[in-house]
Design a protein around this motif. Structure first.
Motif, PDB file in Angstrom:
ATOM      1  N   HIS A  31       0.804  -1.224   0.000  1.00  0.00           N
ATOM      2  CA  HIS A  31       0.000   0.000   0.000  1.00  0.00           C
ATOM      3  C   HIS A  31       0.835   1.271   0.000  1.00  0.00           C
ATOM      4  CE1 HIS A  31      -2.944   2.994   1.351  1.00  0.00           C
ATOM      5  NE2 HIS A  31      -2.009   3.369   2.217  1.00  0.00           N
ATOM      6  N   CYS A  44      -0.381   5.621   0.369  1.00  0.00           N
ATOM      7  CA  CYS A  44      -1.494   6.571   0.386  1.00  0.00           C
ATOM      8  C   CYS A  44      -1.431   7.457  -0.849  1.00  0.00           C
ATOM      9  CB  CYS A  44      -1.448   7.438   1.636  1.00  0.00           C
ATOM     10  SG  CYS A  44      -1.490   6.472   3.145  1.00  0.00           S
ATOM     11  N   ARG A  88      -5.929   8.270   8.093  1.00  0.00           N
ATOM     12  CA  ARG A  88      -5.411   7.167   7.257  1.00  0.00           C
ATOM     13  C   ARG A  88      -4.653   6.152   8.088  1.00  0.00           C
ATOM     14  NH1 ARG A  88      -3.153  11.289   3.741  1.00  0.00           N
ATOM     15  NH2 ARG A  88      -1.078  10.485   4.210  1.00  0.00           N
ATOM     16  N   CYS A 129       1.565   2.909   8.439  1.00  0.00           N
ATOM     17  CA  CYS A 129       1.971   3.355   7.111  1.00  0.00           C
ATOM     18  C   CYS A 129       3.123   4.334   7.220  1.00  0.00           C
ATOM     19  CB  CYS A 129       0.810   3.995   6.358  1.00  0.00           C
ATOM     20  SG  CYS A 129       1.245   4.317   4.642  1.00  0.00           S
ATOM     21  N   CYS A 180       4.496   5.547   4.203  1.00  0.00           N
ATOM     22  CA  CYS A 180       4.685   5.908   2.795  1.00  0.00           C
ATOM     23  C   CYS A 180       5.148   7.356   2.702  1.00  0.00           C
ATOM     24  CB  CYS A 180       3.399   5.688   2.005  1.00  0.00           C
ATOM     25  SG  CYS A 180       2.125   6.922   2.299  1.00  0.00           S
ATOM     26  N   CYS A 221       2.664   9.947   3.857  1.00  0.00           N
ATOM     27  CA  CYS A 221       2.518  10.016   5.312  1.00  0.00           C
ATOM     28  C   CYS A 221       3.716  10.713   5.946  1.00  0.00           C
ATOM     29  CB  CYS A 221       2.352   8.616   5.899  1.00  0.00           C
ATOM     30  SG  CYS A 221       0.707   7.946   5.631  1.00  0.00           S
TER      31      CYS A 221
HETATM   32 ZN   LIG Z   1       0.615   6.361   3.991  1.00  0.00          ZN
END
Ligand SMILES: [Zn+2]
Ligand SMILES: [Zn+2]
Ligand SMILES: [Zn+2]
Ligand SMILES: [Zn+2]
Length: 802
Positions: free
Chosen positions: A539, A541, A584, A596, A598, A601
């Motif tokens: 994943h 975001c 999120r 997360c 990412c 983020c």
């Molecule tokens: Zn993220």
């Protein structure tokens, strides 16, 4: 709808809370899925099953011989009102409630053929006429229907067949009278005229079968990956110590390149948002339409003229072929369980269907041996060596274990390291057994075990017979109980996997309100499925791919340039353009059990104080953005303005409510009032919302729609361009959302004869949509039609007369 209905959920949760502490502990500390299942299912009492049975009766899935006539009459009403689409769907409901080979079903098919004829769906009309005849359409009514058939054939240019029918009819006295009454004749000039009409119609009708085939062929991977079936050779499957399996780019990938094309291993149509019907005849005779009435339950193709299962009123298909395939693969067992499956939810249904499909792989050996191993030894660590060995020795067959001790490096792969879309890959999706709450595991286990008992009662016979036939070579045939136990454990495993691995299959539905000339589109969730290859993607975001579906096939395309060595990422739902970083992170943690980290983020955490511009407030006096938590203060250098967040949020809610009212007015054609309301909202919004606030976008979009409906293209375009800017700030200039918005703008310019603007916008829209959907997307086709139409115009078009 993924999980069981609320009544069953709360019933089980209460049952859990009443269990003795020691029993709870036994289940909580159970080492394997097999033990969890064993302990839980021993607690399922007859009264629990009775309760569940009562809930299941809320879904009426059988056939009721009193219902078809009701739907036929309702359909006739719509037909009179010239709402042929509505009539078709109601006749379909009548068909699905009729038993085969009855006058009822033949009348419903015949009436539907008339509605389809009016809709210009001649092929479908011909099929319904054949079906009506097959099920014993009354002789006395035949001539009228044959007349329709002839008209259809003429329109389709199949003149020889048409004239055969006409001459047959002419030789029949009663038919002759009918013919005379309708003054039916086919002179040469009418024929030419009709043929021209056909050509026109063909370009207008939705996706013709030929176009769909083309689309599939066009959706081919440039070069298929040798290691992962259904993936492009531009990626490779790797194992990351932290993230697990992942796909990495092996070369630079341009935007729009197709990276994965995978047909679902299993998918189940979502029944649609519709509460179960609790007794009472009038509610049973329901005229509401859901996705279940409009899409094939096997291949998910949009279909007005559905063919129902012979045994239930619930399962409907696009064709006889799909019905037969579904029956052979799984529906023969699911058919008597319809109400129960609707009560237990889509996840449970997918779990059952997966195991039913597993019967066809390797004669069911996979599920029996592999699942037995997994559930008994190491359910929580499917990546472990133990399992991999089990798997490789299992799949490698008897004689091939000699020589190199081949140890496939990545779970789910076969002995040669190949990863395929099969049941083995499905079984290896991580179930996160340790992460789920004990209550959730208990709910899943009891639901599955209730299902198992029903299976045992209803159709175990069928099940085991087919199993035994297909796996004659298997050394040991376990007894009935053991067999069901393995099935139960496998289903429980799937249910736990689904929370993280279920993939929503979506489609873009176009809504065309009567008063409106711009096509609005929205994404709807059609079905839930398991895609073992898509599941390999991690994943982000802010992903670098986008996913679209055609029938049950998922297509993953690069949505931006992806450099060699970068990971291929896909969004599980919480996208940065839909919610802030905190929300999120919370969602990903509770549903997918990870934090997360990412890029989006990481970036957002650093500048948490100012939210995204599409959700920002601005200062009343100097118009700069406001920042802060509970109390916001102006970010302007010399401004001291401040406001409480609660106050601003409640003002925002007021505006949103008014926008909602305006949208309702728009829907009912009260354009002037809608415009007044929206202009008021606009003034209000200007005083405290950022220019790129998503609600400002909604207001502008509403105004654009209203002016379009009034035929004021210039004003409409001006407002839509403002809405477009909001979409661009929120979703990015090359996002799929931007593509849909540009499509709308192109329609407005097109309808307003603003040729250069239209051509320019069409080009932009095409470019964006192509990246996300490939060339066979409906909107792209539409854009190309608009373009060729504009280019065919005489050099100096007449001034718009609107
Ligand atoms: Zn993220
Ligand atoms: Zn189908
Ligand atoms: Zn059925
Ligand atoms: Zn200020």
């Amino acid at each position: 709808m993924d999980l069981p209905v609320d009544e069953w959920k709360s019933y089980i949760l209460q049952k859990w809370s009443l269990l003795p502490k020691s029993t709870q502990v036994t289940i909580c500390t159970a080492e394997t899925l097999s033990d969890i299942f064993l302990h839980s299912s021993s607690l399922l009492q007859p009264e629990d099953e009775m309760f569940l049975k009562r809930l299941s009766r809320g879904y009426f899935v059988g056939k009721d011989p009193n219902i078809p006539i009701f739907y036929r009459e309702e359909g006739n009403k719509k037909f009179q009102e010239k709402d042929y689409m509505g009539a078709t769907v109601l006749y379909s409901k009548g068909v699905s409630h009729s038993r085969p080979n009855t006058e009822d079903i033949s009348l419903c098919y015949a009436n539907r053929s008339a509605a389809l004829f009016r809709l210009g769906q001649y092929e479908a009309c011909l099929k319904d006429i054949t079906r009506a005849q097959m099920h014993g359409y009354p002789e006395r009514l035949q001539p009228k229907m044959m007349l329709r058939k002839a008209q259809c054939l003429v329109t389709l240019g199949r003149l020889q067949e048409a004239s055969q029918i006409v001459s047959d009819l002419e030789s029949d006295f009663t038919a002759k009278q009918a013919l005379a009454a309708s003054q039916f004749q086919i002179p040469q000039s009418t024929l030419c005229h009709l043929k021209m009409k056909v050509q026109e119609k063909e370009t207008l009708t939705e996706t013709s079968p030929a176009a769909l085939t083309n689309a599939f062929e066009d959706m081919n991977l440039r070069e298929e990956n040798e290691q992962v079936s259904g993936a492009s050779s531009s990626v490779s499957l790797c194992m990351d110590p932290l993230k697990g399996r992942c796909l990495i780019a092996t070369k630079d990938i341009p935007p729009g390149e197709l990276l994965v094309k995978e047909d679902a291993f299993v998918c189940v149509l979502n029944p649609g948002e519709m509460p179960p019907l609790h007794c009472g005849l009038e509610s049973k005779w329901d005229t509401r339409v859901t996705n279940g009435d409009l899409y094939c339950h096997r291949c998910l193709k949009h279909t007005l003229a559905t063919v129902p299962c012979d045994g239930c009123s619930y399962a409907k298909y696009c064709s006889q072929e799909c019905m037969q395939q579904a029956w052979d693969l799984y529906h023969s067992i699911e058919c008597p369980l319809g109400g129960l499956l609707l009560t237990l939810g889509v996840f449970c249904h997918i779990a059952l269907r997966s195991t039913l499909l597993a019967r066809f792989e390797d004669g069911g050996k996979v599920i029996r041996q592999l699942c037995g191993e997994i559930s008994n030894k190491d359910i929580c660590l499917p990546e472990s060596k133990n399992l991999v060995q089990t798997l490789s020795s299992h799949l490698g067959g008897e004689g091939e274990k000699n020589g190199k001790t081949a140890e496939p490096p990545i779970p789910g792969c076969d002995i040669n390291g190949k990863y395929e879309k099969n049941y083995t890959a499905v079984l290896h999706l991580v179930p996160h057994t340790k992460n789920h709450s004990p209550e959730y595991k208990f709910l899943c286990a009891l639901s599955v075990s209730a299902l198992c008992r029903q299976l045992e009662a209803a159709s175990l016979q069928v099940l085991t017979t087919s199993l035994k036939c297909s796996q004659a070579k298997a050394a040991v045939v376990p007894g009935r109980c053991e067999e069901l136990h393995i099935w139960g454990v496998a289903m429980l495993r799937h249910m736990l996997q689904l929370q993280c691995n279920a993939q929503a299959i979506t489609t873009v539905q176009q809504i065309e309100p009567k008063e409106n000339i711009i096509t609005e589109s929205r994404q709807v969730r059609l079905a839930t499925g398991i895609f073992p290859v898509v599941s390999l993607l991690n994943h982000s975001c802010s992903p670098n791919t986008s996913v679209s579906f055609m029938s049950t096939v998922a297509a993953i395309r690069a949505s931006q340039q992806i450099g060699k060595g970068q990971e291929i990422l896909h969004c599980y739902g919480p996208h940065k353009s839909r919610m802030g970083v905190a929300e999120r992170q919370q969602k990903l943690r509770s549903q997918y059990f990870f934090d997360c980290n990412c890029l989006a983020c990481r970036n957002e955490k650093h500048r948490a104080a100012v939210g995204p511009r599409w959700a920002a407030f601005r200062c009343n006096s100097c118009r700069e953005l406001m920042q802060g938590d509970d109390v916001l203060s102006c970010s302007g250098a010399s401004c001291t303005e401040s406001a409480s967040r609660d106050h601003l949020v409640s003002r925002l809610q007021d505006v949103q409510q008014q926008v909602g009212m305006a949208q309702k007015l728009l829907g009912s054609g009260k354009l002037e009032r809608a415009i007044q309301l929206l202009l008021g909202c606009q003034r209000d919004a200007e005083s405290f919302l950022s220019t790129e606030h998503s609600v400002v976008g909604e207001i502008e979009d509403g105004l654009a729609q209203a002016y379009a409906a009034l035929g004021d293209w210039q004003k409409s375009a001006t407002h839509l361009q403002k809405s477009l800017r909001v979409v661009e700030v929120r979703h990015g200039p090359s996002s799929v959302e931007m593509g849909h918005e540009l499509f709308k703008l192109a329609q407005i310019f097109f309808n307003g004869f603003a040729v250069p603007e239209a051509l320019n916008t069409i080009q932009k829209a095409e470019k964006v949509l192509l990246v996300h959907y490939g060339p066979w997307n409906e909107e792209i086709q539409e854009l190309q039609k608009m373009k060729s139409c504009l280019l065919d115009l005489p050099p100096s078009p007449v001034a718009p007369s609107v």
